[in-house]
Enzyme design. Structure first.
Site, PDB file in Angstrom:
ATOM      1  N   LYS A 179      39.258  36.811  36.368  1.00 55.63           N
ATOM      2  CA  LYS A 179      40.150  35.783  35.801  1.00 55.63           C
ATOM      3  C   LYS A 179      41.806  36.453  36.446  1.00 55.63           C
ATOM      4  O   LYS A 179      42.306  35.750  36.681  1.00 55.63           O
ATOM      5  CB  LYS A 179      40.319  35.479  34.877  1.00 55.63           C
ATOM      6  CG  LYS A 179      38.619  35.758  33.908  1.00 55.63           C
ATOM      7  CD  LYS A 179      38.103  34.109  34.628  1.00 55.63           C
ATOM      8  CE  LYS A 179      38.345  33.249  35.465  1.00 55.63           C
ATOM      9  NZ  LYS A 179      37.862  32.294  36.226  1.00 55.63           N
ATOM     10  N   ALA A 180      42.138  37.692  37.302  1.00 55.47           N
ATOM     11  CA  ALA A 180      43.666  37.734  37.778  1.00 55.47           C
ATOM     12  C   ALA A 180      43.894  37.329  38.913  1.00 55.47           C
ATOM     13  O   ALA A 180      45.232  37.488  38.939  1.00 55.47           O
ATOM     14  CB  ALA A 180      43.584  38.991  37.861  1.00 55.47           C
ATOM     15  N   THR A 235      41.222  36.262  41.678  1.00 53.38           N
ATOM     16  CA  THR A 235      40.387  36.863  42.509  1.00 53.38           C
ATOM     17  C   THR A 235      39.965  35.828  43.554  1.00 53.38           C
ATOM     18  O   THR A 235      40.253  36.007  45.032  1.00 53.38           O
ATOM     19  CB  THR A 235      39.236  37.125  42.168  1.00 53.38           C
ATOM     20  OG1 THR A 235      38.888  38.010  41.050  1.00 53.38           O
ATOM     21  CG2 THR A 235      37.955  38.324  43.326  1.00 53.38           C
ATOM     22  N   HIS A 276      34.535  42.868  40.742  1.00 53.14           N
ATOM     23  CA  HIS A 276      35.291  43.723  39.421  1.00 53.14           C
ATOM     24  C   HIS A 276      35.261  44.796  38.400  1.00 53.14           C
ATOM     25  O   HIS A 276      35.939  44.768  37.701  1.00 53.14           O
ATOM     26  CB  HIS A 276      35.094  42.678  38.317  1.00 53.14           C
ATOM     27  CG  HIS A 276      35.715  41.146  38.949  1.00 53.14           C
ATOM     28  ND1 HIS A 276      36.776  40.337  39.197  1.00 53.14           N
ATOM     29  CD2 HIS A 276      34.198  39.524  39.022  1.00 53.14           C
ATOM     30  CE1 HIS A 276      36.548  39.350  39.485  1.00 53.14           C
ATOM     31  NE2 HIS A 276      35.376  38.737  39.463  1.00 53.14           N
ATOM     32  N   ARG A 321      46.774  40.804  37.034  1.00 48.74           N
ATOM     33  CA  ARG A 321      47.341  39.954  36.086  1.00 48.74           C
ATOM     34  C   ARG A 321      47.778  40.956  34.855  1.00 48.74           C
ATOM     35  O   ARG A 321      47.493  41.122  34.512  1.00 48.74           O
ATOM     36  CB  ARG A 321      46.688  38.809  36.130  1.00 48.74           C
ATOM     37  CG  ARG A 321      47.524  36.965  35.683  1.00 48.74           C
ATOM     38  CD  ARG A 321      46.512  36.337  35.031  1.00 48.74           C
ATOM     39  NE  ARG A 321      46.434  35.294  35.265  1.00 48.74           N
ATOM     40  CZ  ARG A 321      46.771  33.764  35.272  1.00 48.74           C
ATOM     41  NH1 ARG A 321      44.630  33.933  35.223  1.00 48.74           N
ATOM     42  NH2 ARG A 321      47.085  32.296  34.581  1.00 48.74           N
ATOM     43  N   SER A 337      42.595  33.573  30.384  1.00 47.84           N
ATOM     44  CA  SER A 337      41.752  32.918  31.561  1.00 47.84           C
ATOM     45  C   SER A 337      40.536  32.899  30.938  1.00 47.84           C
ATOM     46  O   SER A 337      39.133  32.515  31.091  1.00 47.84           O
ATOM     47  CB  SER A 337      42.470  32.961  32.868  1.00 47.84           C
ATOM     48  OG  SER A 337      41.612  32.646  33.756  1.00 47.84           O
ATOM     49  N   THR A 354      46.810  27.777  50.083  1.00 45.72           N
ATOM     50  CA  THR A 354      46.702  28.708  49.120  1.00 45.72           C
ATOM     51  C   THR A 354      47.304  28.437  47.877  1.00 45.72           C
ATOM     52  O   THR A 354      47.243  29.211  46.588  1.00 45.72           O
ATOM     53  CB  THR A 354      46.995  30.359  49.744  1.00 45.72           C
ATOM     54  OG1 THR A 354      48.022  30.615  49.825  1.00 45.72           O
ATOM     55  CG2 THR A 354      45.845  30.512  50.087  1.00 45.72           C
ATOM     56  N   PHE A 403      47.675  26.421  44.653  1.00 42.99           N
ATOM     57  CA  PHE A 403      46.966  25.715  43.072  1.00 42.99           C
ATOM     58  C   PHE A 403      46.505  24.925  43.754  1.00 42.99           C
ATOM     59  O   PHE A 403      45.654  23.901  42.975  1.00 42.99           O
ATOM     60  CB  PHE A 403      47.270  26.392  41.819  1.00 42.99           C
ATOM     61  CG  PHE A 403      46.909  25.771  40.763  1.00 42.99           C
ATOM     62  CD1 PHE A 403      45.651  26.594  40.377  1.00 42.99           C
ATOM     63  CD2 PHE A 403      47.428  24.912  40.079  1.00 42.99           C
ATOM     64  CE1 PHE A 403      44.580  25.958  39.762  1.00 42.99           C
ATOM     65  CE2 PHE A 403      46.518  23.921  39.243  1.00 42.99           C
ATOM     66  CZ  PHE A 403      45.286  25.014  38.394  1.00 42.99           C
ATOM     67  N   MET A 463      44.744  24.067  45.957  1.00 41.83           N
ATOM     68  CA  MET A 463      43.143  24.685  45.774  1.00 41.83           C
ATOM     69  C   MET A 463      41.405  24.120  44.904  1.00 41.83           C
ATOM     70  O   MET A 463      40.823  23.976  44.915  1.00 41.83           O
ATOM     71  CB  MET A 463      43.146  26.431  45.620  1.00 41.83           C
ATOM     72  CG  MET A 463      43.618  27.222  47.381  1.00 41.83           C
ATOM     73  SD  MET A 463      43.498  28.957  46.493  1.00 41.83           S
ATOM     74  CE  MET A 463      42.135  29.179  45.641  1.00 41.83           C
ATOM     75  N   MET A 493      39.701  25.775  38.164  1.00 39.61           N
ATOM     76  CA  MET A 493      41.280  26.066  38.616  1.00 39.61           C
ATOM     77  C   MET A 493      41.389  25.603  37.279  1.00 39.61           C
ATOM     78  O   MET A 493      41.721  24.168  37.226  1.00 39.61           O
ATOM     79  CB  MET A 493      41.501  25.377  40.035  1.00 39.61           C
ATOM     80  CG  MET A 493      40.382  25.697  40.879  1.00 39.61           C
ATOM     81  SD  MET A 493      41.375  27.129  41.379  1.00 39.61           S
ATOM     82  CE  MET A 493      40.296  27.798  42.709  1.00 39.61           C
TER      83      MET A 493
END
Ligand code: A3P
Length: 291
Positions: A43-44, A46, A104, A126, A134, A223, A225, A228, A252
């Site tokens: 959740k950083a 990826t 991960h 993050r 997240s 790219t 948010f 995406m 997302m």
């Protein structure tokens, strides 16, 4: 109904039982010199980094980037073969070079062949609070992960490192140290959010690639948010339908820095900060929790 994973441990790091059961396969994975590894704590950022790297590798060609879902474009090293859209067999034997692989794993659990082959690694970190928020929502929507319990309970689990892929604190610190010994580009989610073009430039340089300004603008745009989130090849709506319920919380979700403020109570924040100070006292690593 999907059963939530049971957990086990490899060298004290919590992983799903199914990853533990194929650990030998993961550990003995044979990297190739031109493999690129994208490593993160879950959740950083990826997926964001994967899409950015693919856009660079495809020279900004959006159609090419939509050739397959992100999970198929970049196989996930840690996943048991039966659960992976690209099984280990093809990942290790038939997938053509150059491969971009996602993991991960904390640095000490990365298969040694990656270091032997001197592979490049992009690591993205993050800030702990947004990462935790997240991760909590991801556990709610992804029924293959252990039950997160309440928000309060999940904060405790996160602080003690008893969550999948282990302690966030050890993860970010371990990779930070490793960057002085290996070819690792260490990036921050917050920097990517603040100045995507600048961070994409860093990736370009690291990958020894060059693109013109028009292509660079295209990469920044595609790219983002907002784009995406609507891209079925990047937003995880095309697969894992049996385990991910986007109506509970979309993959997302917010894509923001500072959303933790909408989750932590004053007391939770105080306790978290005190604990954080102790756990991060032995590193030069500094995070921003707001922009
Ligand atoms: P939130 O849950 O805070 O929204 P990973 O890919 O490592 O699983 O990380 C998922 C997190 O990255 C989610 O965070 C997701 O919304 C966010 N994310 C994905 N793509 C992004 C983008 N282009 N820009 C910013 N954040 C993005």
């Amino acid at each position: 109904m999907v059963l939530r994973s049971e957990t086990g441990e490899v060298e004290g790091v919590t992983l799903t039982k199914s990853i533990c059961s194929i650990w030998d396969q993961v550990w003995n994975f044979q990297a190739r010199p031109d493999d690129l590894l994208i490593a993160t704590y879950a959740k950083a950022g990826t997926t964001w980094t994967q899409e950015t790297v693919d856009m660079i590798q495809q020279n900004g060609d959006v159609e090419k980037c939509r050739r397959a879902t992100i999970a198929k474009r970049h196989p996930f090293l840690d996943l048991p073969p039966a659960k992976a859209p690209v099984p280990h067999k093809s990942l290790s034997q038939t997938m053509p070079s150059p491969r971009t692989i996602k993991t991960h794993l904390p640095v000490q659990l990365v298969p040694p062949s990656f270091w032997k082959q001197n592979c490049k690694v992009i690591y993205v970190a993050r800030n702990a609070k947004d990462n935790l928020v997240s991760y909590y929502h991801f556990h709610r929507m992804n029924k293959a992960l252990p039950d997160p319990g309440t928000w309060e309970e999940f904060i405790e689990k996160f602080m003690t490192g008893k969550v999948l892929w282990g302690s966030w604190y050890d993860h970010v610190k371990g990779w930070w140290k490793a960057k002085d010994k290996h070819r690792i580009l260490y990036l921050f989610y917050e920097d990517m959010k603040e100045n995507p073009e600048q961070e994409i430039q860093k990736i370009l340089k690291f990958l020894e690639k060059d693109v013109n300004q028009e292509v660079l603008n295209k990469i920044v745009h595609n790219t983002s948010f907002e784009i995406m989130k609507e891209n079925p090849m990047a937003n995880y709506t095309r697969e894992f339908q049996a385990i991910m319920d986007h109506s509970i919380s979309p993959f997302m979700r917010k894509g923001a820095v500072g959303d933790w403020k909408n989750h932590f109570t004053v007391a939770q924040n105080k306790k978290f900060d005190e604990d954080y100070k102790k756990k991060m006292a032995d590193t030069s690593l500094v995070f921003r929790t707001e922009l």
